[in-house]
Design a protein around this motif. Sequence first.
Motif, PDB file in Angstrom:
ATOM      1  N   UNK A  60       0.832  -1.203   0.000  1.00  0.00           N
ATOM      2  CA  UNK A  60       0.000   0.000   0.000  1.00  0.00           C
ATOM      3  C   UNK A  60       0.875   1.264   0.000  1.00  0.00           C
ATOM      4  N   UNK A  61       0.351   2.335  -0.545  1.00  0.00           N
ATOM      5  CA  UNK A  61       1.116   3.581  -0.682  1.00  0.00           C
ATOM      6  C   UNK A  61       1.656   4.072   0.658  1.00  0.00           C
ATOM      7  N   UNK A  62       0.870   3.966   1.723  1.00  0.00           N
ATOM      8  CA  UNK A  62       1.321   4.456   3.028  1.00  0.00           C
ATOM      9  C   UNK A  62       2.521   3.663   3.520  1.00  0.00           C
ATOM     10  N   UNK A  63       2.530   2.354   3.297  1.00  0.00           N
ATOM     11  CA  UNK A  63       3.675   1.547   3.702  1.00  0.00           C
ATOM     12  C   UNK A  63       4.914   1.911   2.889  1.00  0.00           C
ATOM     13  N   UNK A  64       4.738   2.177   1.617  1.00  0.00           N
ATOM     14  CA  UNK A  64       5.864   2.594   0.783  1.00  0.00           C
ATOM     15  C   UNK A  64       6.455   3.897   1.312  1.00  0.00           C
ATOM     16  N   UNK A  65       5.568   4.843   1.636  1.00  0.00           N
ATOM     17  CA  UNK A  65       6.021   6.131   2.156  1.00  0.00           C
ATOM     18  C   UNK A  65       6.764   5.951   3.476  1.00  0.00           C
ATOM     19  N   UNK A  66       6.212   5.149   4.378  1.00  0.00           N
ATOM     20  CA  UNK A  66       6.878   4.897   5.661  1.00  0.00           C
ATOM     21  C   UNK A  66       8.274   4.317   5.444  1.00  0.00           C
ATOM     22  N   UNK A  67       8.404   3.406   4.506  1.00  0.00           N
ATOM     23  CA  UNK A  67       9.706   2.782   4.254  1.00  0.00           C
ATOM     24  C   UNK A  67      10.705   3.780   3.677  1.00  0.00           C
TER      25      UNK A  67
END
Length: 94
Positions: A60-67
């Motif tokens: 998901x986009x939010x997980x990508x951003x967090x990483x």
Amino acid sequence: MPAGSNSTMTLYRLARALFQAWRQQQPKTPVRLLGMGATGLEHRFADDAAVDSGDQADLPAQQKLDRVLDTINLRYGNDKIVHGMTLRRRRDPV
């Protein structure tokens, strides 16, 4: 929290809701500095295989951003980049 989370936005929203609830109960108490801590952290990602292979298309986009934010902070030091949601907005009370 009823369940653990590694989502920055989930933790941010929970901390903000807790602060707002406290603020309603203590409207005249001055606040100079406020922080949030997290303990009992574990490195457990169901999607580690996708990350290790470099294929993050299914995340998901939010997980990508967090990483991405975690990677930048690990490389250049903590607080070099933060979520814009955590910054004060004009509509926020002083």
